[in-house]
Design a protein around this motif. Sequence first.
Motif, mmCIF file in Angstrom:
data_model
loop_
_atom_site.group_PDB
_atom_site.id
_atom_site.type_symbol
_atom_site.label_atom_id
_atom_site.label_comp_id
_atom_site.label_asym_id
_atom_site.label_seq_id
_atom_site.Cartn_x
_atom_site.Cartn_y
_atom_site.Cartn_z
ATOM 1 N N LYS D 231 0.855 -1.188 0.000
ATOM 2 C CA LYS D 231 0.000 0.000 0.000
ATOM 3 C C LYS D 231 0.882 1.226 0.000
ATOM 4 O O LYS D 231 2.101 1.127 0.135
ATOM 5 C CB LYS D 231 -0.930 0.010 1.208
ATOM 6 N N LYS D 232 0.281 2.379 -0.174
ATOM 7 C CA LYS D 232 1.023 3.625 -0.199
ATOM 8 C C LYS D 232 1.400 4.019 1.222
ATOM 9 O O LYS D 232 0.520 4.153 2.096
ATOM 10 C CB LYS D 232 0.161 4.714 -0.836
ATOM 11 N N THR D 234 3.471 7.004 3.037
ATOM 12 C CA THR D 234 4.099 8.305 2.817
ATOM 13 C C THR D 234 5.210 8.554 3.832
ATOM 14 O O THR D 234 5.039 8.277 5.023
ATOM 15 C CB THR D 234 3.043 9.414 2.985
ATOM 16 N N ASN E 9 -4.618 7.091 9.603
ATOM 17 C CA ASN E 9 -4.009 6.883 8.296
ATOM 18 C C ASN E 9 -4.053 8.181 7.487
ATOM 19 O O ASN E 9 -4.606 9.186 7.934
ATOM 20 C CB ASN E 9 -4.671 5.717 7.565
ATOM 21 N N THR E 10 -3.476 8.129 6.306
ATOM 22 C CA THR E 10 -3.315 9.361 5.530
ATOM 23 C C THR E 10 -4.417 9.572 4.501
ATOM 24 O O THR E 10 -4.327 10.488 3.672
ATOM 25 C CB THR E 10 -1.958 9.325 4.799
ATOM 26 N N THR E 11 -5.431 8.735 4.545
ATOM 27 C CA THR E 11 -6.518 8.844 3.580
ATOM 28 C C THR E 11 -7.516 9.898 4.047
ATOM 29 O O THR E 11 -8.271 9.671 4.997
ATOM 30 C CB THR E 11 -7.206 7.470 3.414
ATOM 31 N N GLU E 42 -1.686 4.597 4.073
ATOM 32 C CA GLU E 42 -3.036 5.020 3.669
ATOM 33 C C GLU E 42 -4.123 4.261 4.429
ATOM 34 O O GLU E 42 -5.283 4.650 4.425
ATOM 35 C CB GLU E 42 -3.211 4.859 2.159
ATOM 36 N N SER E 43 -3.726 3.154 5.077
ATOM 37 C CA SER E 43 -4.632 2.460 6.001
ATOM 38 C C SER E 43 -3.762 1.714 6.997
ATOM 39 O O SER E 43 -2.642 1.314 6.671
ATOM 40 C CB SER E 43 -5.542 1.477 5.259
#
Lengths: 243, 243, 243, 243, 243, 243
Positions: D231-232, D234, E9-11, E42-43
């Motif tokens: 997954k992404k 960052t 998360n970053t979402t 992102e999660s």
Amino acid sequence: MRILVANVNTTTSMTDSIAAQARSVAAPGTEIIPITPRFGAESCEGNFESYLAAVAVMDAISNYPEPFDAVIQAGYGEHGREGLQELLDVPVVDITEAAASTAMFLGYKYSVVTTLDRAVPLIEDRLKLAGLDARCASVRASGLAVLELEEDPGRAVESIVRESELAVTQDRAEVIVLGCGGMAGLNDKVRERTGVPVVDGVAAAVTIAESLVRLGLSTSKVRTYAPPRPKKVTGWPITGPGA
Amino acid sequence: MRILVANVNTTTSMTDSIAAQARSVAAPGTEIIPITPRFGAESCEGNFESYLAAVAVMDAISNYPEPFDAVIQAGYGEHGREGLQELLDVPVVDITEAAASTAMFLGYKYSVVTTLDRAVPLIEDRLKLAGLDARCASVRASGLAVLELEEDPGRAVESIVRESELAVTQDRAEVIVLGCGGMAGLNDKVRERTGVPVVDGVAAAVTIAESLVRLGLSTSKVRTYAPPRPKKVTGWPITGPGA
Amino acid sequence: MRILVANVNTTTSMTDSIAAQARSVAAPGTEIIPITPRFGAESCEGNFESYLAAVAVMDAISNYPEPFDAVIQAGYGEHGREGLQELLDVPVVDITEAAASTAMFLGYKYSVVTTLDRAVPLIEDRLKLAGLDARCASVRASGLAVLELEEDPGRAVESIVRESELAVTQDRAEVIVLGCGGMAGLNDKVRERTGVPVVDGVAAAVTIAESLVRLGLSTSKVRTYAPPRPKKVTGWPITGPGA
Amino acid sequence: MRILVANVNTTTSMTDSIAAQARSVAAPGTEIIPITPRFGAESCEGNFESYLAAVAVMDAISNYPEPFDAVIQAGYGEHGREGLQELLDVPVVDITEAAASTAMFLGYKYSVVTTLDRAVPLIEDRLKLAGLDARCASVRASGLAVLELEEDPGRAVESIVRESELAVTQDRAEVIVLGCGGMAGLNDKVRERTGVPVVDGVAAAVTIAESLVRLGLSTSKVRTYAPPRPKKVTGWPITGPGA
Amino acid sequence: MRILVANVNTTTSMTDSIAAQARSVAAPGTEIIPITPRFGAESCEGNFESYLAAVAVMDAISNYPEPFDAVIQAGYGEHGREGLQELLDVPVVDITEAAASTAMFLGYKYSVVTTLDRAVPLIEDRLKLAGLDARCASVRASGLAVLELEEDPGRAVESIVRESELAVTQDRAEVIVLGCGGMAGLNDKVRERTGVPVVDGVAAAVTIAESLVRLGLSTSKVRTYAPPRPKKVTGWPITGPGA
Amino acid sequence: MRILVANVNTTTSMTDSIAAQARSVAAPGTEIIPITPRFGAESCEGNFESYLAAVAVMDAISNYPEPFDAVIQAGYGEHGREGLQELLDVPVVDITEAAASTAMFLGYKYSVVTTLDRAVPLIEDRLKLAGLDARCASVRASGLAVLELEEDPGRAVESIVRESELAVTQDRAEVIVLGCGGMAGLNDKVRERTGVPVVDGVAAAVTIAESLVRLGLSTSKVRTYAPPRPKKVTGWPITGPGA
């Protein structure tokens, strides 16, 4: 020796069968005196009914006019034992605890098989507070109500036997505690079908109460079960002596 | 009813006092038969001695020629009860467990007061395995060896009474279990000084064994305590029948 | 470094395979010395046999004439480790505990897969006393007896693999401890079929014993495992030095 | 065999002494590679610093360019071990867990003696999650900060020795785990004054890591410690490869 | 009253739906301020991502320029709450704990239903550390990843409803905690199909944070959650104020 | 929103001070309706009185003629909450549980400081059944009776402050729960002297009850707290509607 055996509900036929069960194992010289609460539910299957029973049993015992040597509270997973211990100088034995304590001398794990599913948490809580839950494999319910046991004994017996078998094969219980009133032949049937010892709480409680009396032991009064402090108590006892 | 009461050490004077204690509470018609192991230590105060005692008690019971109805293993915090349960069809009662189980009917918490500090973990482990530790406030040691109890009873009594008092005042025990052999007057002294019920394991075990026999209950044989599987066992029993 | 590896039963072929397993992981310079008890059962599958083994292993080790640096007790769920710790100054490692302790470094939960169902409570009790049970997902039994493992290895392997799979999929074990003697290829098969690490108790115990010796650590002697107090012990050792 | 030993704080002199300790017990052929985080606190004494360290250690290990066989996280009561287990295929050993696990082979109960009182809950929580707390008698604090250990070693040693003595006499610990960085002579002093074995976490972790590698065992990847899903992410790693 | 609600998360779409959920139950006068970490995954579905999130949330909160009255950490089974408690004077509420604490007022046992199976141990560990696990019947996983919830809501809802039903019928849960982000209609669907109350962690956390502020209560600073001691911390905060 | 706040004893001045405490934290729009039992003891300090109070509170609530949105049972360590949950559709909050649940958001461990020593086991049992005991450092008693609190407030405050200090310094509590009725200035005094947050059960219960109502959550009715089954209940309610 005189032992009061208190039913927790108001159904006198159940008081009678509890008394019969108690008498069948009582030692020579032990007199079993059945007590039925003067108010409350015709069967105890939940907290409301059980709290009411706790007070009704204390009420009935408080009104009992003769001397006695021990008290048995004959309901599974019921509230109230601690209150009786405060009020009385003689030993008080709860049948849930008596049965579990006895079962632990007979096998590695025991299961309790009771009637309604909603009674399971009450029995679990009682065993936890009593510190007798560590070797309890499970508390299982047959799904039948207390009074159905009396109405259709055949079906009741079968459903309890089935849960007992599951307790042995799936939960690895090595002893079964029957957490419900005396039905003719139930103990024998469960023993035959499961091959494990079956403990009846009333019977176990009678021998424990007799033993405590014989050993000259009774409730410790130094702290938790000290007599109630002198103070104003309104409306107690709930029923009068002549009720 | 015939109950074998097995001392765990080889000191016959201790076997005698255990038997006397057992007889003093036995019901009419109960015959107490004292058993002394044929080998092992003169007192059991650790794991080596206790494992040896476990086997020596099994050996002595296996060699006992007459029928009997129950067995009591009369040592505090000792190994071996499970082995006897496999070998025998009659109930087996360990006095550590009998005392704890009885104490739990009398107060919110109980403490065990024993002799040597090194015996404390053995008693703690036995209570944990038995699932009877949840309401144990403490296991305390007087610091005296088992045999010193016999040599200087006065000092022994005083040190045990002192630990019992600490168990009540500091650990909040409401019942004392005396985890050591019978000294004349010890129970009474502890009861007087602490004001709490005092449970003697041998006495408790006698009433429990009698009760189990009376209720027709014995060890479950379906799993943990099934008889040993048929196989070659070399050197067993350790001592011959005529030893 | 010399490590005694004690089998708990009298079957020398099992002693041999235990020794082979130990040697296969021993560090260069470690000498594995196999010990077979001089009396007891040909396989240990219950408390009677295990108590007898506890004493037989202490007997055999006590009679061992040469110096050594550590002892491994190579049986699953067996009694006796604490007695050896009292008798010896060198570290004592029980394989049930060694395996559990090692498994806990590898996954969130582990399961033990053993032979007979009746051995399950012995393993559970050992893990509980050792304080290594909190992350034990289950102790499962294949239903085969110890000696059957040797007689029909194929079937034995299959039944153990199957229980291991259930431990992973149903009990959520992430590591398998094989609680039974060494069969050729068993470890590999279980690992392949379940995809989880497989811990062998003998192998784990060898590395732990070596590590303790290397770190200069041995059993604490201040309390629980202090040497037996000097006293009269009758009939010990059970067998003579020349036996 | 190459083992990365990661300090959790940024003080390189502490990394050096940890590495020295590790090397002093490493087997011939084991290469100890010290790792210092590239960011974070100069000492870890609380959750904020420990969470930062968890990420900083993962960052540093992720940036390490050479192959290695195992990782040791060398901080007491620190967060992060589970994250490393997900990121790596090789075994990860936390020194708090390594020390506790080793201590349990040496005595009935162990105590951890650490520096600041505020670190006590972190160590207690780590032991609880690891399932290694059942035989922990106590976690005690000397009241000194991590860096004071380096500044006034004499006083630091004395205060830690005093708490170790209390752990043995009051909490009944039979083994001491030193939950703080290596001070010259500390282990010996505590052993002399208390008479019990003293376990150093770094040393214990080295032997455990070596053993796991030797046995071919590593973290189970089937569930809890599976690699992070693709997954992404960052800003990861926090620092670049050339930092 | 201003409450920061931190996504883990970053979402940002998840931050938005968390904020919406929070606002839907916030009292009049409560301002909900959503926070998204400036780095991380992102999660969050494992320990690596969760440790990174712990630091990223501390980083984002530390950089927040305005005053606020409480912080909610809005992730299930995540690391980090203790670090925030050290850094801040205002109350910090973790949604896993908020949900469990609320559920315990509603039924005898509760279950958590989450997304991926690998998140189950993280939630179990968080509940254990928080001391809120005693009445947790089970933590169940639907098998779907966090982001799949957003992609195929219909299938996601169905799989979560199914696990909720099993929690009620098999594990005897009487309350369901939904351990995953807000999907439209999920709460209602689970309530309808199971007949039990459904607790949403974000909603529960908002009312708890508001209550603590209203009662004038905040984190105790005497020990575990005292502010970090003054010392050199390199690279903190990870991101600059203007990032 | 209308919340019934039920005192457990018959002393109306205590009902008044409980109501005042509740009103001081109630949200705008929340109406606090005080309830005094029609029978029972003037103070509850043991099981007999508490069981009586359980039934008297159920009796009073059952007779309450107007609609309401939640019920608070305002006694520490009292029986009865489960019965109210069966009888009512609205949320029921026990103040012992409300206080513990709130304290757990504020510190690592909390202690309860109450009046009489004999009330300690009742509070311990309530916390154990509620599953809120894992982070309870201690339940301490000031040694004063409930009514003495009203008679000599100065001395009462001092003795409670002293026990609170011991809870923080000896038992490592980081939060104090005051397990006794409202005395002017008590909270402030304890907070000043100990430096830790002080939780008042009535205040905590009001915010929890309000929150549950706001979230649309109430007692699960699927099993343990299902309404009593239809059956004959004699003598219920104990007092008539016009009493």
